[in-house]
Design a protein around this motif. Structure first.
Motif, PDB file in Angstrom:
ATOM      1  N   GLN A   1       0.867  -1.310   0.010  1.00  0.00           N
ATOM      2  CA  GLN A   1       0.019   0.004   0.100  1.00  0.00           C
ATOM      3  C   GLN A   1       0.832   0.997   0.093  1.00  0.00           C
ATOM      4  O   GLN A   1       0.624   2.161  -0.705  1.00  0.00           O
ATOM      5  CB  GLN A   1      -0.950   0.142   1.384  1.00  0.00           C
ATOM      6  CG  GLN A   1      -1.806   1.351   1.090  1.00  0.00           C
ATOM      7  CD  GLN A   1      -2.850   1.075   2.375  1.00  0.00           C
ATOM      8  OE1 GLN A   1      -3.055   0.038   3.073  1.00  0.00           O
ATOM      9  NE2 GLN A   1      -3.583   2.194   2.612  1.00  0.00           N
ATOM     10  N   ASP A   2       1.817   1.245   0.809  1.00  0.00           N
ATOM     11  CA  ASP A   2       2.871   2.441   0.781  1.00  0.00           C
ATOM     12  C   ASP A   2       3.673   2.347  -0.255  1.00  0.00           C
ATOM     13  O   ASP A   2       3.929   3.584  -0.917  1.00  0.00           O
ATOM     14  CB  ASP A   2       3.740   2.303   2.025  1.00  0.00           C
ATOM     15  CG  ASP A   2       2.863   2.662   3.405  1.00  0.00           C
ATOM     16  OD1 ASP A   2       1.988   3.165   3.283  1.00  0.00           O
ATOM     17  OD2 ASP A   2       3.725   2.342   4.515  1.00  0.00           O
ATOM     18  N   LEU A   3       3.876   1.555  -1.028  1.00  0.00           N
ATOM     19  CA  LEU A   3       4.636   1.318  -2.187  1.00  0.00           C
ATOM     20  C   LEU A   3       4.105   2.070  -3.273  1.00  0.00           C
ATOM     21  O   LEU A   3       4.449   2.744  -4.162  1.00  0.00           O
ATOM     22  CB  LEU A   3       5.110   0.019  -2.449  1.00  0.00           C
ATOM     23  CG  LEU A   3       5.964  -0.242  -3.870  1.00  0.00           C
ATOM     24  CD1 LEU A   3       7.281   0.667  -3.998  1.00  0.00           C
ATOM     25  CD2 LEU A   3       6.118  -1.661  -4.031  1.00  0.00           C
ATOM     26  N   ALA A   4       2.703   1.786  -3.447  1.00  0.00           N
ATOM     27  CA  ALA A   4       1.911   2.165  -4.326  1.00  0.00           C
ATOM     28  C   ALA A   4       1.727   3.848  -4.330  1.00  0.00           C
ATOM     29  O   ALA A   4       1.855   4.587  -5.317  1.00  0.00           O
ATOM     30  CB  ALA A   4       0.357   1.584  -4.300  1.00  0.00           C
ATOM     31  N   ALA A   5       1.725   4.143  -3.148  1.00  0.00           N
ATOM     32  CA  ALA A   5       1.506   5.566  -2.732  1.00  0.00           C
ATOM     33  C   ALA A   5       2.964   6.345  -2.956  1.00  0.00           C
ATOM     34  O   ALA A   5       3.169   7.340  -3.745  1.00  0.00           O
ATOM     35  CB  ALA A   5       1.418   6.002  -1.376  1.00  0.00           C
TER      36      ALA A   5
ATOM     37  N   MET B   1       0.652   5.333  -7.477  1.00  0.00           N
ATOM     38  CA  MET B   1      -0.157   4.568  -8.016  1.00  0.00           C
ATOM     39  C   MET B   1      -1.517   4.271  -7.026  1.00  0.00           C
ATOM     40  O   MET B   1      -1.206   4.530  -5.926  1.00  0.00           O
ATOM     41  CB  MET B   1       0.498   3.085  -8.361  1.00  0.00           C
ATOM     42  CG  MET B   1       1.324   3.070  -9.277  1.00  0.00           C
ATOM     43  SD  MET B   1       1.916   1.378  -9.754  1.00  0.00           S
ATOM     44  CE  MET B   1       3.657   1.596 -10.339  1.00  0.00           C
ATOM     45  N   THR B   2      -2.419   3.519  -7.319  1.00  0.00           N
ATOM     46  CA  THR B   2      -3.277   3.004  -6.522  1.00  0.00           C
ATOM     47  C   THR B   2      -2.738   1.496  -6.265  1.00  0.00           C
ATOM     48  O   THR B   2      -2.270   0.837  -6.921  1.00  0.00           O
ATOM     49  CB  THR B   2      -5.006   2.988  -6.972  1.00  0.00           C
ATOM     50  OG1 THR B   2      -4.946   1.897  -8.138  1.00  0.00           O
ATOM     51  CG2 THR B   2      -5.307   4.274  -7.471  1.00  0.00           C
ATOM     52  N   PRO B   3      -3.299   0.958  -4.795  1.00  0.00           N
ATOM     53  CA  PRO B   3      -2.881  -0.498  -4.653  1.00  0.00           C
ATOM     54  C   PRO B   3      -3.291  -1.306  -5.454  1.00  0.00           C
ATOM     55  O   PRO B   3      -2.642  -2.457  -5.949  1.00  0.00           O
ATOM     56  CB  PRO B   3      -3.529  -0.883  -3.260  1.00  0.00           C
ATOM     57  CG  PRO B   3      -3.789   0.694  -2.693  1.00  0.00           C
ATOM     58  CD  PRO B   3      -3.870   1.483  -3.672  1.00  0.00           C
ATOM     59  N   GLU B   4      -4.669  -1.287  -6.445  1.00  0.00           N
ATOM     60  CA  GLU B   4      -4.985  -2.056  -7.456  1.00  0.00           C
ATOM     61  C   GLU B   4      -4.180  -1.970  -8.477  1.00  0.00           C
ATOM     62  O   GLU B   4      -3.852  -3.022  -9.332  1.00  0.00           O
ATOM     63  CB  GLU B   4      -6.468  -1.572  -7.676  1.00  0.00           C
ATOM     64  CG  GLU B   4      -7.325  -1.903  -6.383  1.00  0.00           C
ATOM     65  CD  GLU B   4      -7.311  -0.723  -5.405  1.00  0.00           C
ATOM     66  OE1 GLU B   4      -7.991  -1.134  -4.418  1.00  0.00           O
ATOM     67  OE2 GLU B   4      -6.725   0.118  -5.566  1.00  0.00           O
ATOM     68  N   SER B   5      -3.868  -0.776  -8.909  1.00  0.00           N
ATOM     69  CA  SER B   5      -3.011  -0.516 -10.039  1.00  0.00           C
ATOM     70  C   SER B   5      -1.651  -1.494  -9.997  1.00  0.00           C
ATOM     71  O   SER B   5      -1.162  -1.979 -10.836  1.00  0.00           O
ATOM     72  CB  SER B   5      -2.648   0.855 -10.437  1.00  0.00           C
ATOM     73  OG  SER B   5      -1.695   0.994 -11.659  1.00  0.00           O
ATOM     74  N   LEU B   6      -0.884  -1.169  -8.569  1.00  0.00           N
ATOM     75  CA  LEU B   6       0.482  -1.832  -8.341  1.00  0.00           C
ATOM     76  C   LEU B   6       0.071  -3.274  -8.606  1.00  0.00           C
ATOM     77  O   LEU B   6       0.983  -3.933  -9.127  1.00  0.00           O
ATOM     78  CB  LEU B   6       0.840  -1.464  -6.957  1.00  0.00           C
ATOM     79  CG  LEU B   6       1.925  -2.086  -6.498  1.00  0.00           C
ATOM     80  CD1 LEU B   6       3.212  -1.837  -7.177  1.00  0.00           C
ATOM     81  CD2 LEU B   6       2.254  -1.848  -5.014  1.00  0.00           C
ATOM     82  N   SER B   7      -0.998  -3.959  -8.059  1.00  0.00           N
ATOM     83  CA  SER B   7      -1.098  -5.247  -8.035  1.00  0.00           C
ATOM     84  C   SER B   7      -1.291  -5.594  -9.432  1.00  0.00           C
ATOM     85  O   SER B   7      -0.776  -6.914  -9.970  1.00  0.00           O
ATOM     86  CB  SER B   7      -2.296  -5.661  -7.529  1.00  0.00           C
ATOM     87  OG  SER B   7      -2.349  -5.592  -6.021  1.00  0.00           O
ATOM     88  N   ARG B   8      -1.873  -4.934 -10.188  1.00  0.00           N
ATOM     89  CA  ARG B   8      -2.140  -5.372 -11.764  1.00  0.00           C
ATOM     90  C   ARG B   8      -0.888  -5.221 -12.546  1.00  0.00           C
ATOM     91  O   ARG B   8      -0.550  -6.067 -13.225  1.00  0.00           O
ATOM     92  CB  ARG B   8      -2.936  -4.538 -12.457  1.00  0.00           C
ATOM     93  CG  ARG B   8      -4.611  -4.799 -12.104  1.00  0.00           C
ATOM     94  CD  ARG B   8      -5.536  -3.954 -12.970  1.00  0.00           C
ATOM     95  NE  ARG B   8      -5.232  -2.598 -13.026  1.00  0.00           N
ATOM     96  CZ  ARG B   8      -6.102  -1.575 -12.549  1.00  0.00           C
ATOM     97  NH1 ARG B   8      -6.857  -1.991 -11.622  1.00  0.00           N
ATOM     98  NH2 ARG B   8      -5.744  -0.381 -12.251  1.00  0.00           N
ATOM     99  N   LYS B   9       0.079  -4.264 -12.360  1.00  0.00           N
ATOM    100  CA  LYS B   9       1.232  -3.979 -12.953  1.00  0.00           C
ATOM    101  C   LYS B   9       2.202  -5.216 -12.352  1.00  0.00           C
ATOM    102  O   LYS B   9       3.085  -5.597 -13.399  1.00  0.00           O
ATOM    103  CB  LYS B   9       1.758  -2.524 -12.713  1.00  0.00           C
ATOM    104  CG  LYS B   9       0.924  -1.625 -13.307  1.00  0.00           C
ATOM    105  CD  LYS B   9       0.467  -1.499 -14.729  1.00  0.00           C
ATOM    106  CE  LYS B   9      -0.638  -0.734 -15.120  1.00  0.00           C
ATOM    107  NZ  LYS B   9      -0.969  -1.014 -16.572  1.00  0.00           N
TER     108      LYS B   9
END
Length: 233
Positions: free
Chosen positions: A185-189, A193-201
């Motif tokens: 979650q912090d990495l996405a921020a 990115m959003t956490p969902e976008s990070l997971s997709r990528k």
């Protein structure tokens, strides 16, 4: 400012804290002991704010145990993670040079012990220990370079090369099994990115055979050339 729990001052404990900080490691033992003598510990629980915007910066904070994230809120109310600090990292060095106020939030992400040094004490130490001043300037130069690199990553419009570039940087020249230094979650921020976008990528990189995930906080690089093809040039 929230009230933190002051821990009992122990010279041995503070020396342990001081000794793991890179800017102090080149000093002689008696010099590190001098720093430990003016260091005071505080405890912060998970979710507790250590400092917030509009508070005057007058303290150097060193993470001894736990983790702290530094972030600010955008006009839209969204958090942007600037840095995540682990044991040995420090914040608040601006207190040495100016009376400016904090612009960001510092929050404990788990039960944390910090060693603190007041501006007055640290200024006196710099007068007595010239090598410390050089080490501090070197650390600030590294921090500036890191901030500039983060800005470069955030300027990339596509989230996939942004993530690939971050993983390349984290791996350096030799590491293939990477432990993420912060929650996803912090990495996405941190990467905008959003956490969902990070997971997709991340799943895209897995599908392409560039990486694989290992547990919740580890990523193994399987093919550096494929990762390099995606990362910004």
């Amino acid at each position: 400012m929230e009230e933190h729990v002051a821990a009992h001052h122990s010279l041995a404990r503070e020396l342990e804290c001081v000794s793991q900080v890179p800017i102090f490691q080149e000093l002689a033992t008696e010099q590190r002991t001098s720093i430990a003598e003016v260091t005071r510990p505080i405890h912060a629980q998970k979710g507790e704010t250590i400092y917030r915007p509009e508070e005057v910066s007058q303290t150097l904070y060193i993470v001894n145990v736990g983790q702290v994230r530094l972030y600010h809120l955008g006009d839209d109310g969204k958090e942007r993670v600037l840095r995540v600090l682990n044991p040995g990292d420090f914040i608040g060095e601006i207190a040495l040079f100016t009376d400016e106020i904090h612009q960001d939030y510092a929050e404990a992400t788990k039960t944390t012990e910090l060693c603190t040094i007041s501006r007055t004490s640290l200024t006196e130490l710099l007068d007595r220990l010239p090598p410390l001043a050089f080490s501090l300037l070197s650390a600030l130069a590294v921090r500036l370079r890191t901030a500039e690199h983060q800005a470069t990553l955030l300027a990339i419009p596509d989230a996939l090369p942004r993530l690939a570039g971050y993983l390349q940087d984290l791996a350096g020249q030799s590491e293939d099994l990477l432990t993420l230094p912060m929650s996803k979650q912090d990495l996405a921020a941190y990467l905008g990115m959003t956490p969902e976008s990070l997971s997709r990528k991340l799943k895209q990189l897995v599908t392409q055979g560039a990486v694989e995930t290992v547990g919740r906080r580890q990523v193994r690089i399987l093919d550096r050339s494929r990762l390099a093809e995606v990362a910004p040039q």
